[in-house]
Design a protein around this motif. Structure first.
Motif, PDB file in Angstrom:
ATOM      1  N   VAL A  34      34.378   5.182  50.714  1.00  0.00           N
ATOM      2  CA  VAL A  34      35.576   5.969  49.705  1.00  0.00           C
ATOM      3  C   VAL A  34      34.612   6.790  48.043  1.00  0.00           C
ATOM      4  CG1 VAL A  34      36.731   4.783  47.967  1.00  0.00           C
ATOM      5  CG2 VAL A  34      36.059   3.303  49.467  1.00  0.00           C
ATOM      6  N   VAL A  35      35.639   7.941  48.477  1.00  0.00           N
ATOM      7  CA  VAL A  35      34.683   8.665  47.973  1.00  0.00           C
ATOM      8  C   VAL A  35      35.172   8.431  46.430  1.00  0.00           C
ATOM      9  CG1 VAL A  35      35.401  11.519  47.019  1.00  0.00           C
ATOM     10  CG2 VAL A  35      34.871  10.975  48.913  1.00  0.00           C
ATOM     11  N   SER A  36      34.714   8.139  45.214  1.00  0.00           N
ATOM     12  CA  SER A  36      35.278   8.221  43.649  1.00  0.00           C
ATOM     13  C   SER A  36      36.425  10.209  43.196  1.00  0.00           C
ATOM     14  CB  SER A  36      34.073   7.844  43.151  1.00  0.00           C
ATOM     15  OG  SER A  36      33.037   6.473  43.516  1.00  0.00           O
ATOM     16  N   VAL A  37      36.866   8.842  42.650  1.00  0.00           N
ATOM     17  CA  VAL A  37      37.135  10.366  41.769  1.00  0.00           C
ATOM     18  C   VAL A  37      37.769  10.139  40.208  1.00  0.00           C
ATOM     19  CG1 VAL A  37      39.790  11.686  41.654  1.00  0.00           C
ATOM     20  CG2 VAL A  37      39.136  10.642  43.531  1.00  0.00           C
ATOM     21  N   ALA A  38      37.048  11.397  39.572  1.00  0.00           N
ATOM     22  CA  ALA A  38      37.332  11.310  38.346  1.00  0.00           C
ATOM     23  C   ALA A  38      38.669  10.912  37.219  1.00  0.00           C
ATOM     24  CB  ALA A  38      35.776  12.446  37.192  1.00  0.00           C
ATOM     25  N   PRO A  39      38.639  10.235  36.553  1.00  0.00           N
ATOM     26  CA  PRO A  39      39.501   9.341  35.472  1.00  0.00           C
ATOM     27  C   PRO A  39      40.735  11.277  35.565  1.00  0.00           C
ATOM     28  CG  PRO A  39      38.359   8.283  34.618  1.00  0.00           C
ATOM     29  CD  PRO A  39      36.715   9.470  35.201  1.00  0.00           C
ATOM     30  N   ASP A  40      40.008  11.987  35.027  1.00  0.00           N
ATOM     31  CA  ASP A  40      40.960  13.276  34.356  1.00  0.00           C
ATOM     32  C   ASP A  40      41.162  14.187  35.990  1.00  0.00           C
ATOM     33  OD1 ASP A  40      38.353  13.865  34.727  1.00  0.00           O
ATOM     34  OD2 ASP A  40      38.744  16.067  34.455  1.00  0.00           O
ATOM     35  N   LYS A  41      40.860  13.807  37.194  1.00  0.00           N
ATOM     36  CA  LYS A  41      41.199  14.614  37.727  1.00  0.00           C
ATOM     37  C   LYS A  41      42.515  14.008  39.292  1.00  0.00           C
ATOM     38  CE  LYS A  41      38.001  17.436  36.853  1.00  0.00           C
ATOM     39  NZ  LYS A  41      38.672  19.070  36.861  1.00  0.00           N
ATOM     40  N   LEU A  42      42.986  12.493  38.283  1.00  0.00           N
ATOM     41  CA  LEU A  42      44.272  12.049  39.517  1.00  0.00           C
ATOM     42  C   LEU A  42      45.255  12.991  39.116  1.00  0.00           C
ATOM     43  CD1 LEU A  42      44.014   8.144  38.104  1.00  0.00           C
ATOM     44  CD2 LEU A  42      43.087   9.626  40.208  1.00  0.00           C
ATOM     45  N   ALA A  43      45.779  13.204  40.460  1.00  0.00           N
ATOM     46  CA  ALA A  43      47.005  14.026  40.991  1.00  0.00           C
ATOM     47  C   ALA A  43      48.078  13.329  39.478  1.00  0.00           C
ATOM     48  CB  ALA A  43      46.827  14.318  42.009  1.00  0.00           C
ATOM     49  N   ALA A  44      47.965  11.917  39.759  1.00  0.00           N
ATOM     50  CA  ALA A  44      49.543  11.672  39.421  1.00  0.00           C
ATOM     51  C   ALA A  44      49.692  11.745  37.995  1.00  0.00           C
ATOM     52  CB  ALA A  44      49.722   9.957  40.090  1.00  0.00           C
ATOM     53  N   LEU A  45      48.409  12.703  36.757  1.00  0.00           N
ATOM     54  CA  LEU A  45      48.822  12.759  36.008  1.00  0.00           C
ATOM     55  C   LEU A  45      49.084  13.502  35.499  1.00  0.00           C
ATOM     56  CD1 LEU A  45      44.283  11.605  34.618  1.00  0.00           C
ATOM     57  CD2 LEU A  45      46.894  10.685  33.957  1.00  0.00           C
ATOM     58  N   GLY A  46      49.569  14.856  36.270  1.00  0.00           N
ATOM     59  CA  GLY A  46      49.708  16.420  36.111  1.00  0.00           C
ATOM     60  C   GLY A  46      51.130  16.200  35.918  1.00  0.00           C
ATOM     61  N   TYR A  47      52.378  14.394  36.432  1.00  0.00           N
ATOM     62  CA  TYR A  47      53.949  14.672  36.491  1.00  0.00           C
ATOM     63  C   TYR A  47      53.875  13.100  34.929  1.00  0.00           C
ATOM     64  CZ  TYR A  47      54.501  16.869  41.099  1.00  0.00           C
ATOM     65  OH  TYR A  47      54.534  17.166  42.633  1.00  0.00           O
ATOM     66  N   VAL A  48      53.352  13.154  34.405  1.00  0.00           N
ATOM     67  CA  VAL A  48      53.572  12.512  32.501  1.00  0.00           C
ATOM     68  C   VAL A  48      54.289  13.172  32.336  1.00  0.00           C
ATOM     69  CG1 VAL A  48      51.824  10.183  33.771  1.00  0.00           C
ATOM     70  CG2 VAL A  48      51.245  12.606  32.613  1.00  0.00           C
ATOM     71  N   PRO A  49      54.791  13.112  31.500  1.00  0.00           N
ATOM     72  CA  PRO A  49      54.830  13.976  30.195  1.00  0.00           C
ATOM     73  C   PRO A  49      54.268  13.909  29.424  1.00  0.00           C
ATOM     74  CG  PRO A  49      56.709  11.697  29.892  1.00  0.00           C
ATOM     75  CD  PRO A  49      55.744  11.255  31.004  1.00  0.00           C
ATOM     76  N   ALA A  50      54.532  15.083  28.289  1.00  0.00           N
ATOM     77  CA  ALA A  50      54.098  15.605  27.145  1.00  0.00           C
ATOM     78  C   ALA A  50      53.697  14.625  26.558  1.00  0.00           C
ATOM     79  CB  ALA A  50      54.384  17.174  26.260  1.00  0.00           C
ATOM     80  N   ARG A  51      55.253  13.228  25.823  1.00  0.00           N
ATOM     81  CA  ARG A  51      55.231  12.507  24.735  1.00  0.00           C
ATOM     82  C   ARG A  51      54.089  11.245  24.775  1.00  0.00           C
ATOM     83  NH1 ARG A  51      59.548  12.970  27.407  1.00  0.00           N
ATOM     84  NH2 ARG A  51      60.505  10.948  28.639  1.00  0.00           N
ATOM     85  N   VAL A  52      54.150  10.541  26.057  1.00  0.00           N
ATOM     86  CA  VAL A  52      53.389   9.466  26.556  1.00  0.00           C
ATOM     87  C   VAL A  52      52.314   9.479  25.440  1.00  0.00           C
ATOM     88  CG1 VAL A  52      54.317   9.264  28.473  1.00  0.00           C
ATOM     89  CG2 VAL A  52      51.496  10.436  28.305  1.00  0.00           C
TER      90      VAL A  52
END
Length: 419
Positions: free
Chosen positions: A132-150
Motif C-alpha cells: 500500500v502506497v502512503s499518501v501525505a495528508p495534504d495530497k488527498l484529492a478529496a480536500l480540493g472539494y471542501v469549501p473555504a469556510r470549514v
C-alpha cells in the motif's frame, strides 16, 4: 641392417624404419594409413643410404599407388567438417520450429501465471499482498472539494487502514457522541459501495455558533463509479441546481437521515445535510488547498506527518464560542482554563508494529498552536497530567507551538472514539 623407430604424428603409433632414409621421403603408417614426410632433423637421415633395401621391416621408399593402395579411412579434417555440418543442421531446424510455433507457445505462457524459480508444481503458491502506497495528508484529492469556510477536518485513508489491525479497529469500532454513534465502514454502504471501493474519506465542518454545524462528507473512490447505479441504490430524487450540479436527495437506510449527494466527478461524491450547502462548492477541485485558511494550510503542509492514515485538524479564534463548547463544557474548570488558549491543532495517528515481537501499538503525533507561549506551556502541563503509564510522551515547546508525540496501546483509539 640397423633400423630406427619413429612415431606417427596422427595416431602416435611406433614405426620401425631402416636407417639411411633421406629427408622429405614420405612414410606410410601401417596403423592409420596416413603418410607423412621425414624431417631433416631426424638423427638417421644423414646416414649413407644402403644400395639394397632390407628384406624385413617397412620399405623406406613410397610404393606406387597402384601397387600399395592406401586404406579407405576418413581423415580427422573430414570428420570435423561432418560434425560441424550436423550441428548447423540441428540449430537451423530448431530455429525454424520455434518460429513456426511461436504463437502457440505464447498463448500457453499467458494462459496461467508463471511459477517462481524453485517452486514445485504440486505446492500452491501464496499470492503476495500488494504494498500500500502512503499518501501525505495534504495530497488527498478529496480536500480540493471542501469549501473555504470549514475549520475542522477529519480524514481517513481506507487502504492504509485495511493493511493494519489497528486500522481495522478505526473502521469497525463505533464513533460515539452521546447516544448517537456510527461506524466508518458503514459510510460506503449508504451509496451502495464496498469498503474496498473507497480510497479515502474527508469529513469537513464549519464549527461556529450554528447548531447543527454545516458539514460535508467527501468520499473518493479507487476507480470510476457508475452514477446511475448509485442513484438507483439510494433511490435518490434529482434536485434542481442553479449551478447545474448533479444533486440527488435521499435518506440513509435504517437511520432515516436525510442527505444530499453531489456526484462531483467520476471518483468523488460529496454528501451534505442540505442541497443548498452543496451549491457554493467549486465545480473543479481547488489546487494546493488554496481555499482553506492559512492556519489549516500551515498544519497540513508544514506541521503534518508524511504518513498518517488517520488525522484531525482544526482552527478557531476561540473554540469556547463555537459549537465545540458543547464538548469543552464537560471538562473540569481548571482543565478548561489550560486549553482555552488553543487556536490551531493537527493530530496524526500512525499504526505501527515492532518487527522483533510483532506487537501492535499506536504512535500519536500532534502540532498545537496557542495564543501565546504561556498558553502552550499550560497545554503541555495538561497533557503531562493526562498521560497514562503505558504512554511514552515527548513534548517540544517552540514559542506558541507545542509539538507532542507518544506511543500508546492499541485500544487508545477505541477509548477516544467512544468519548
Amino acid at each position: 641392417m640397423t633400423t630406427e623407430t619413429l612415431t606417427c604424428p596422427y595416431c602416435n603409433a611406433a614405426i620401425s624404419i631402416q636407417a639411411g632414409c633421406s629427408a622429405g621421403q614420405r612414410i606410410v603408417c601401417p596403423r592409420c594409413g596416413d603418410s607423412f614426410p621425414l624431417r631433416s632433423n631426424d638423427s638417421f637421415t644423414d646416414r649413407p643410404r644402403p644400395s639394397q633395401p632390407a628384406q624385413t621391416g617397412i620399405s623406406a621408399e613410397l610404393p606406387n599407388k597402384e601397387e600399395v593402395p592406401l586404406p579407405s579411412r576418413w581423415s580427422n579434417r573430414l570428420i570435423g567438417c561432418g560434425v560441424v555440418c550436423v550441428m548447423l543442421f540441428m540449430a537451423g531446424g530448431g530455429l525454424v520450429f520455434m518460429l513456426m510455433t511461436q504463437e502457440q507457445r505464447r498463448a500457453y505462457d499467458t494462459s496461467r501465471p508463471p511459477r517462481r524459480p524453485g517452486k514445485q508444481r504440486s505446492v500452491p503458491e501464496v499470492e503476495e499482498v500488494p504494498r500500500v502506497v502512503s499518501v501525505a495528508p495534504d495530497k488527498l484529492a478529496a480536500l480540493g472539494y471542501v469549501p473555504a469556510r470549514v475549520n475542522f477536518l477529519f480524514a481517513a485513508r481506507v487502504p492504509e487502514l485495511l493493511a493494519s489491525p489497528l486500522g481495522m479497529q478505526v473502521l469497525h469500532n463505533p464513533i460515539q457522541q452521546g447516544e448517537s454513534s456510527f461506524r466508518l465502514e458503514n459510510l460506503p454502504k449508504w451509496l451502495g459501495l464496498r469498503l474496498e471501493d473507497i480510497d479515502h474519506v474527508v469529513f469537513a465542518a464549519q464549527i461556529d455558533d450554528t447548531v447543527p454545524p454545516p458539514f460535508f462528507l467527501v468520499l473518493r473512490t479507487t476507480g470510476p463509479y457508475d452514477e446511475e447505479q448509485l442513484r438507483q441504490h439510494v433511490k435518490g430524487t434529482r434536485v434542481p441546481s442553479p449551478s447545474k450540479k448533479t444533486i440527488y436527495a435521499f435518506r440513509v437506510p435504517q437511520q432515516d437521515i436525510p442527505l444530499n449527494a453531489w456526484f462531483a466527478d467520476a471518483h468523488t461524491v460529496v454528501l451534505a445535510l442540505l442541497a443548498n450547502q452543496l451549491e457554493p462548492l467549486p465545480n473543479q477541485p481547488s489546487a494546493d488547498l488554496h481555499q482553506l485558511s492559512g492556519e489549516l494550510r500551515t498544519i497540513l503542509k508544514q506541521r503534518r506527518e508524511s504518513v498518517a492514515p488517520v488525522w484531525i485538524a482544526g482552527h478557531s479564534p476561540d473554540w469556547r464560542k463555537s459549537w465545540a463548547a458543547v464538548i469543552l463544557n464537560r471538562m473540569k474548570k481548571e482543565d478548561l482554563e489550560k486549553v482555552a488558549s488553543l487556536r490551531t491543532f493537527g493530530v496524526f495517528f500512525v499504526p505501527t508494529r515492532r518487527e522483533e515481537t510483532q506487537e501492535e501499538f499506536l504512535i500519536v503525533k500532534g502540532a498545537l498552536a496557542c495564543k501565546d507561549e504561556s498558553g502552550a506551556r499550560k497545554i503541555d502541563e495538561y497533557f503531562r497530567a493526562l498521560r497514562r503509564p503505558d504512554a511514552d510522551l515527548k513534548t517540544v515547546l517552540d514559542g506558541p507551538w507545542l509539538t507532542l508525540q507518544f506511543q500508546t496501546s492499541p485500544d487508545f483509539l477505541a477509548r477516544i472514539l467512544k468519548r
